[in-house]
Design an enzyme around this catalytic site. Structure first.
Site, PDB file in Angstrom:
ATOM      1  N   ARG A 127       0.849  -1.190   0.000  1.00 34.70           N
ATOM      2  CA  ARG A 127       0.000   0.000   0.000  1.00 34.70           C
ATOM      3  C   ARG A 127       0.886   1.243   0.000  1.00 34.70           C
ATOM      4  O   ARG A 127       1.835   1.357   0.777  1.00 34.70           O
ATOM      5  CB  ARG A 127      -0.964   0.008   1.184  1.00 34.70           C
ATOM      6  N   HIS A 161      -1.946   3.342   6.479  1.00 38.40           N
ATOM      7  CA  HIS A 161      -3.014   2.354   6.678  1.00 38.40           C
ATOM      8  C   HIS A 161      -4.391   2.992   6.536  1.00 38.40           C
ATOM      9  O   HIS A 161      -5.280   2.449   5.878  1.00 38.40           O
ATOM     10  CB  HIS A 161      -2.868   1.721   8.063  1.00 38.40           C
ATOM     11  N   TYR A 214       7.022   3.780  10.978  1.00 40.69           N
ATOM     12  CA  TYR A 214       7.398   2.370  10.898  1.00 40.69           C
ATOM     13  C   TYR A 214       7.952   1.937   9.537  1.00 40.69           C
ATOM     14  O   TYR A 214       8.346   0.787   9.375  1.00 40.69           O
ATOM     15  CB  TYR A 214       6.214   1.473  11.284  1.00 40.69           C
TER      16      TYR A 214
END
Length: 316
Positions: free
Chosen positions: A230, A234, A243
């Site tokens: 992606r 998110h 992250y």
């Protein structure tokens, strides 16, 4: 297939702009997943097969028959939102007319639903295959195990599709599982597991076509793992910089499934550069028109607050 991928991308980009403008409260992006979604959605039959998507599956619901207008009705919580009449979170798709089964926010809860629906179809002798999509994080949940185990025992007409984008929100795959491929788990349930390049729409299509044919012939389930990525966080509430590096994201964008498919179609003489530009311009104008119509649609009447809590027949 190419037009559907482009439509999903343009919906995604528009939704993020609307979120930043304060018009859309919450966005779950699809960008990067268009190849595996269009590829695995394409072999199913709209109006006859059953769709059990998860919140990232914009392209899946487009193939099932949902329009950009209907998607944005849900994003804006409008009265005519087909998923819930403006009462559910955005991206919690549902349509009795189209055979799209709504899921719940906790991940993997749709997997037992898919197995149960497939059991009902087999029990009734109906010619229907169930498609069920989820991320690799869902495979760490007990619901996922129970759904696949039940489907394997009863040889149900269902195809499970894992869109593995390497991150369950911020948790990388090495901290989710001690194996490289989710598809390897299928052997434990007694049916095939297949790994495909999720950035290749045609490879994804070929695997799904075989799986759907197996299911329709009474040979049972298949687990397809589509390796993808992606491009956006998110959700619109996530900061993915905490992250994963910008270099990693940029490297993934160089394998963009839409760019890749356009190159394939150009090499085959189906499209040229001018045709590609024309497709994007045409679809963007159409999506923008549908967004405006959805924004100007009626809001739910506060007096109908209790609607959709229980099953309702038309006119009741």
């Amino acid at each position: 297939m190419y037009r559907t991928m482009v439509t999903a991308r343009l919906i995604d980009e528009a939704a993020f702009r609307l979120n930043r403008q304060g018009k859309a409260p919450f966005v779950v992006p699809v960008s990067g997943h268009e190849g595996c979604q269009v590829g695995t959605g394409w072999p199913l039959r709209p109006g006859q097969d059953i769709w059990v998507p998860y919140y990232r599956d914009v392209a899946i619901v487009l193939i099932a028959g949902m329009t950009p207008y209907e998607i944005f009705l849900g994003l804006f919580a409008k009265a005519e939102d087909p998923s819930s009449g403006g009462r559910q979170m955005p991206s919690h798709w549902g349509s009795r007319r189209l055979g799209i089964i709504s899921h719940s926010s906790p991940i993997a809860t749709q997997v037992p639903h898919a197995a149960g629906i497939a059991y009902a179809a087999k029990y009734r002798g109906e010619d229907a295959v169930v498609g069920c999509w989820f991320g690799e994080g869902a495979t760490s949940e007990g619901d996922w195990h129970e759904g696949l185990n039940f489907a394997g025992i009863h040889k149900l007409p269902v195809v499970f599709v894992c869109e593995n984008n390497r991150y369950a929100i911020s948790v990388g795959q090495p901290l989710q599982m001690a194996i490289e491929n989710v598809a390897d788990r299928a052997a434990g349930y007694g049916f095939p597991g297949v790994v495909v390049d999720g950035n290749d729409v045609l490879e994804s299509f070929a695997a799904m076509k075989t799986a759907v044919e197996r299911a329709r012939a009474g040979e049972g389930p298949t687990l397809i793992e589509a390796k993808t990525y992606r491009f956006f966080p998110h959700t619109s509430d996530d900061d993915d910089r905490s992250y994963r590096s910008r270099e990693e994201v940029q490297e993934a964008k160089e394998r963009d499934p839409i760019t890749r498919f356009a190159a394939t179609l150009t090499d085959l003489g189906v499209l040229d550069a001018a045709a590609v530009d024309a497709v994007w311009a045409e679809i963007k104008a159409d999506v923008d028109t549908q967004i405006d119509a959805a924004w100007n649609a009626a809001d739910p009447d506060p007096s109908t607050l209790g609607r959709h809590v229980f099953f309702e027949r038309d006119g009741e």
